[in-house]
Design a protein around this motif. Structure first.
Motif, PDB file in Angstrom:
ATOM      1  N   GLY A   1      -1.200 -11.507  -8.360  1.00 42.84           N
ATOM      2  CA  GLY A   1      -1.781 -10.557  -7.416  1.00 42.84           C
ATOM      3  C   GLY A   1      -2.095  -9.219  -8.034  1.00 42.84           C
ATOM      4  N   TRP A   2      -2.076  -8.168  -7.197  1.00 36.17           N
ATOM      5  CA  TRP A   2      -2.667  -6.876  -7.543  1.00 36.17           C
ATOM      6  C   TRP A   2      -1.624  -5.770  -7.678  1.00 36.17           C
ATOM      7  N   PHE A   3      -1.905  -4.871  -8.613  1.00 35.51           N
ATOM      8  CA  PHE A   3      -1.256  -3.562  -8.674  1.00 35.51           C
ATOM      9  C   PHE A   3      -2.322  -2.543  -8.292  1.00 35.51           C
ATOM     10  N   TRP A   4      -2.076  -1.756  -7.218  1.00 38.74           N
ATOM     11  CA  TRP A   4      -3.056  -0.798  -6.716  1.00 38.74           C
ATOM     12  C   TRP A   4      -2.588   0.630  -6.994  1.00 38.74           C
ATOM     13  N   ARG A   5      -3.532   1.544  -7.183  1.00 38.73           N
ATOM     14  CA  ARG A   5      -3.212   2.964  -7.321  1.00 38.73           C
ATOM     15  C   ARG A   5      -4.336   3.808  -6.709  1.00 38.73           C
ATOM     16  N   ASN A   6      -3.950   4.758  -5.850  1.00 45.30           N
ATOM     17  CA  ASN A   6      -4.911   5.681  -5.246  1.00 45.30           C
ATOM     18  C   ASN A   6      -5.105   6.874  -6.177  1.00 45.30           C
ATOM     19  N   ARG A   7      -6.274   6.964  -6.816  1.00 45.10           N
ATOM     20  CA  ARG A   7      -6.570   8.073  -7.719  1.00 45.10           C
ATOM     21  C   ARG A   7      -7.401   9.149  -7.033  1.00 45.10           C
ATOM     22  N   ASP A   8      -7.709   8.998  -5.721  1.00 38.65           N
ATOM     23  CA  ASP A   8      -8.454  10.003  -4.979  1.00 38.65           C
ATOM     24  C   ASP A   8      -7.492  11.004  -4.338  1.00 38.65           C
ATOM     25  N   SER A   9      -8.054  12.000  -3.673  1.00 40.22           N
ATOM     26  CA  SER A   9      -7.247  13.055  -3.055  1.00 40.22           C
ATOM     27  C   SER A   9      -7.074  12.850  -1.559  1.00 40.22           C
ATOM     28  N   THR A  10      -7.491  11.705  -1.034  1.00 42.40           N
ATOM     29  CA  THR A  10      -7.363  11.403   0.392  1.00 42.40           C
ATOM     30  C   THR A  10      -6.652  10.070   0.589  1.00 42.40           C
ATOM     31  N   PRO A  11      -5.990   9.871   1.742  1.00 40.66           N
ATOM     32  CA  PRO A  11      -5.348   8.577   2.014  1.00 40.66           C
ATOM     33  C   PRO A  11      -6.392   7.467   2.089  1.00 40.66           C
ATOM     34  N   ILE A  12      -6.005   6.281   1.647  1.00 41.74           N
ATOM     35  CA  ILE A  12      -6.905   5.130   1.635  1.00 41.74           C
ATOM     36  C   ILE A  12      -6.247   3.988   2.410  1.00 41.74           C
ATOM     37  N   THR A  13      -7.020   3.385   3.305  1.00 42.62           N
ATOM     38  CA  THR A  13      -6.536   2.227   4.055  1.00 42.62           C
ATOM     39  C   THR A  13      -6.962   0.955   3.334  1.00 42.62           C
ATOM     40  N   MET A  14      -5.984   0.181   2.884  1.00 39.59           N
ATOM     41  CA  MET A  14      -6.250  -1.063   2.166  1.00 39.59           C
ATOM     42  C   MET A  14      -6.137  -2.250   3.119  1.00 39.59           C
ATOM     43  N   THR A  15      -7.100  -3.169   3.035  1.00 40.35           N
ATOM     44  CA  THR A  15      -7.049  -4.416   3.798  1.00 40.35           C
ATOM     45  C   THR A  15      -7.303  -5.567   2.837  1.00 40.35           C
ATOM     46  N   ILE A  16      -6.323  -6.473   2.723  1.00 39.61           N
ATOM     47  CA  ILE A  16      -6.431  -7.622   1.823  1.00 39.61           C
ATOM     48  C   ILE A  16      -6.341  -8.902   2.642  1.00 39.61           C
ATOM     49  N   ASN A  17      -7.377  -9.741   2.571  1.00 40.87           N
ATOM     50  CA  ASN A  17      -7.398 -11.039   3.234  1.00 40.87           C
ATOM     51  C   ASN A  17      -7.239 -12.142   2.190  1.00 40.87           C
ATOM     52  N   VAL A  18      -6.390 -13.123   2.472  1.00 46.03           N
ATOM     53  CA  VAL A  18      -6.149 -14.214   1.520  1.00 46.03           C
ATOM     54  C   VAL A  18      -6.067 -15.549   2.261  1.00 46.03           C
ATOM     55  N   ARG A  19      -6.387 -16.606   1.524  1.00 47.86           N
ATOM     56  CA  ARG A  19      -6.251 -17.963   2.045  1.00 47.86           C
ATOM     57  C   ARG A  19      -6.200 -18.913   0.860  1.00 47.86           C
ATOM     58  N   GLY A  20      -5.733 -20.135   1.109  1.00 47.22           N
ATOM     59  CA  GLY A  20      -5.698 -21.128   0.039  1.00 47.22           C
ATOM     60  C   GLY A  20      -4.291 -21.630  -0.222  1.00 47.22           C
ATOM     61  N   GLU A  21      -4.011 -21.913  -1.506  1.00 45.90           N
ATOM     62  CA  GLU A  21      -2.750 -22.563  -1.895  1.00 45.90           C
ATOM     63  C   GLU A  21      -1.772 -21.520  -2.432  1.00 45.90           C
ATOM     64  N   TYR A  22      -0.805 -21.143  -1.622  1.00 45.32           N
ATOM     65  CA  TYR A  22       0.279 -20.255  -2.026  1.00 45.32           C
ATOM     66  C   TYR A  22       1.394 -20.413  -1.004  1.00 45.32           C
ATOM     67  N   SER A  23       2.606 -20.077  -1.413  1.00 46.79           N
ATOM     68  CA  SER A  23       3.748 -20.285  -0.521  1.00 46.79           C
ATOM     69  C   SER A  23       4.224 -19.017   0.163  1.00 46.79           C
ATOM     70  N   ALA A  24       3.856 -17.840  -0.379  1.00 39.63           N
ATOM     71  CA  ALA A  24       4.321 -16.594   0.224  1.00 39.63           C
ATOM     72  C   ALA A  24       3.444 -15.439  -0.242  1.00 39.63           C
ATOM     73  N   VAL A  25       3.424 -14.376   0.572  1.00 38.16           N
ATOM     74  CA  VAL A  25       2.795 -13.110   0.214  1.00 38.16           C
ATOM     75  C   VAL A  25       3.902 -12.094   0.003  1.00 38.16           C
ATOM     76  N   VAL A  26       3.971 -11.539  -1.207  1.00 32.54           N
ATOM     77  CA  VAL A  26       5.029 -10.579  -1.544  1.00 32.54           C
ATOM     78  C   VAL A  26       4.422  -9.184  -1.565  1.00 32.54           C
ATOM     79  N   GLU A  27       4.979  -8.276  -0.740  1.00 34.66           N
ATOM     80  CA  GLU A  27       4.452  -6.912  -0.631  1.00 34.66           C
ATOM     81  C   GLU A  27       5.473  -5.919  -1.159  1.00 34.66           C
ATOM     82  N   THR A  28       5.031  -5.012  -2.050  1.00 31.81           N
ATOM     83  CA  THR A  28       5.900  -3.976  -2.610  1.00 31.81           C
ATOM     84  C   THR A  28       5.170  -2.640  -2.522  1.00 31.81           C
ATOM     85  N   TYR A  29       5.737  -1.717  -1.703  1.00 33.31           N
ATOM     86  CA  TYR A  29       5.103  -0.399  -1.547  1.00 33.31           C
ATOM     87  C   TYR A  29       6.012   0.674  -2.156  1.00 33.31           C
TER      88      TYR A  29
END
Length: 215
Positions: free
Chosen positions: A187-215
């Motif tokens: 999956g992804w490592f994200w970083r906000n390099r702008d000066s304003t808050p950013i709303t992220m939306t990630i849609n996924v489907r297919g073959e996987y057993s879990a979605v792991v979220e780390t904020y």
């Protein structure tokens, strides 16, 4: 006042003992540098130990962040030379186009995505979204960044194996698929390099057993 007793000459270390201690200390420092410091700071892992204990990934992230910061610095210098009106117009157009494309993708597939993850990245914040996949699994994705631009690294690592699928900077959306060459979290490592808050939306489907979220 009491005078401290003079040490017995027999109790003092010999020159040979001092040399041996110095050599052992130097060897220990070299071992720590090769197995801990270089992997953790610069992702240089000649022994492979850093990859096993997770230090090399830490170093890779640090190197990546340093490269991103330098790229952003050069980009800011370039923008300072250009006319502010042109920069503002380009930025607005990029944001509008990214929002329109992202909205179109979301509307097109809103009934077919298995999981949707939404969160806010404050300026300078980072986050990770990973899919737990088996070897040979294939997953599709589409994501949008609303309110600004993000830097990202789509990668995976597990059991001493690693892969970089894609990297980007100043991005507002993306889509594609992941085909896992080995089992692990992909999956992804994200970083906000702008000066304003950013709303992220990630849609996924297919073959996987879990979605792991780390904020």
């Amino acid at each position: 006042m009491h005078n401290a007793p003079k040490p017995n000459i027999d109790e003092l270390p010999t020159k040979a003992q001092l040399r041996r201690s110095t050599i052992l200390a130097s060897i220990g420092a070299a071992v720590i540098a090769v197995t801990v410091y270089l992997p953790a700071e610069y992702a240089i892992d000649p022994t492979g130990i850093g990859r096993v204990i997770g230090l090399t990934e830490m170093g890779e992230i640090k190197v990546q962040l340093a490269a991103e910061a330098e790229a952003d610095r050069l980009l800011d210098e370039q923008r300072a030379i250009e006319q502010p009106s042109q920069d503002q117009t380009s930025s607005v157009l990029d944001s509008v186009m990214g929002l329109l494309i992202g909205t179109a993708h979301a509307q097109e597939a809103q009934d077919t995505w298995t999981d949707t993850v939404t969160f806010t990245l404050e300026p300078g914040d980072t986050a990770e979204i990973k899919l737990t996949m088996a070897a040979g699994d294939v997953a599709e994705y589409a994501w949008t960044a609303e309110g600004g631009r993000v830097n990202f690294d789509l990668h995976a690592h597990s059991g001493g194996e690693s892969i970089d699928y894609e990297r980007g900077s100043g991005a507002t959306n993306g889509e594609g698929s992941i085909e896992a060459p080995f089992a692990g979290d992909h999956g992804w490592f994200w970083r906000n390099r702008d000066s304003t808050p950013i709303t992220m939306t990630i849609n996924v489907r297919g073959e996987y057993s879990a979605v792991v979220e780390t904020y």
